[in-house]
Design a protein around this motif. Sequence first.
Motif, PDB file in Angstrom:
ATOM      1  N   TYR A   1      51.438  46.431  65.136  1.00 49.92           N
ATOM      2  CA  TYR A   1      50.070  46.684  64.684  1.00 49.92           C
ATOM      3  C   TYR A   1      49.976  48.054  64.035  1.00 49.92           C
ATOM      4  O   TYR A   1      49.337  48.217  62.986  1.00 49.92           O
TER       5      TYR A   1
ATOM      6  N   ASP B   1      51.684  47.998  60.535  1.00 52.11           N
ATOM      7  CA  ASP B   1      50.927  47.231  59.538  1.00 52.11           C
ATOM      8  C   ASP B   1      49.650  47.954  59.122  1.00 52.11           C
ATOM      9  O   ASP B   1      49.288  47.962  57.947  1.00 52.11           O
ATOM     10  N   LEU B   2      48.958  48.560  60.077  1.00 52.81           N
ATOM     11  CA  LEU B   2      47.752  49.310  59.740  1.00 52.81           C
ATOM     12  C   LEU B   2      48.113  50.583  58.980  1.00 52.81           C
ATOM     13  O   LEU B   2      47.497  50.923  57.963  1.00 52.81           O
TER      14      LEU B   2
ATOM     15  N   LYS C   1      42.846  42.222  63.753  1.00 55.62           N
ATOM     16  CA  LYS C   1      43.621  41.093  63.221  1.00 55.62           C
ATOM     17  C   LYS C   1      42.818  39.797  63.207  1.00 55.62           C
ATOM     18  O   LYS C   1      42.959  38.980  62.288  1.00 55.62           O
TER      19      LYS C   1
ATOM     20  N   LEU D   1      47.345  42.242  60.020  1.00 56.97           N
ATOM     21  CA  LEU D   1      48.036  42.905  61.115  1.00 56.97           C
ATOM     22  C   LEU D   1      48.939  41.924  61.864  1.00 56.97           C
ATOM     23  O   LEU D   1      48.659  40.730  61.913  1.00 56.97           O
TER      24      LEU D   1
END
Length: 339
Positions: free
Chosen positions: A84, A87-88, A119, A135
Amino acid sequence: MRGISEEVVAAVRRLNYYTTGVVRELMPRSLFRFDQDAVFRELEDTGALPAILERVNYYNGLIPGGLPRPSTRIDAVDRSRSRYFLDLGEHLRFFPAHLKIDYLFGDITHVPPAPSVLKSRPIDGDNANSVLLKLDKFRHFRLFDDPIPFSKKAPKAVWRGSMNNPLRAALVSGHANSPFCDVGHVSRNFTEVPPKDVLSPVQQFQYRYIVSVEGCDVATNLKWVMASNSVCIMPRPRYETWFMEGRLIPDHHYVEVRDDFSDLEEKIEALEADPKRAREIVANANRHIGMFLERRNEKLTSLLVLQKYFEATGQLPPSAFTEGFFSRTESEPRMLLTA
């Protein structure tokens, strides 16, 4: 041999994902400047701007005025949930470090009280505070090559998964011994029906119909099922992600069944009697998947979702995109036409 090959591919993909993410985090933020004017000109020149703004406004329904200021600087986002965080952070790096954001990691099935990036969210009701980004994409956006034509597949439905909600229990309990299906669970703590062997996505491609069932939030297999040459069969989804499950049309992108799966055999018989309709549903599903395969558009859409978030929460001044973000009124529905 096939199992070994799939394991090797998965290991290489995992290594590439984490290596790319770590290297990106080590690079100076100055290399990731978001040139709004250049992006705006590019999108106008290519004609992609209207479609991208439609997606941005679907993912992010915030409207300026009275929104609480977020609490966490974007350079202080929690790193403990590595996928997470990576991806963020991939897109936050394009924005000044002093900006703040609220976010929720994990399988989110409620709407937070403050505008938050996450997400997953409920499809129904007012979900404007739930701002979607792509995400945990390593898990949720895995696609696999399916070389088997629909006509060459076994005329049955298949499903494998863990037993973590009543929908899955209903599927397995009602159809574990059905001649129309090869459905089974892989959980040790569900004793009503014995478990079955795990089947990889490639092994499930042997079947004409693949069942998709939501788990803790969305159905993890939905993306690769809809990218295959098999028909996706599922109840109407309750939650959605970057994949826009809320815009999937029953009996157009997938075949809808009741929540208790009591009509599963009936739906399979109808599809077997009309293979042309089945292939049309597969083609429509493949076209929906196509929206998420253009890497440049995916990146720009993600950046604009965040740009709109920072503008709506009063942290960035108006930009070249502001009119496209907020020109619709609050009463206008968020519509997005898909194939």
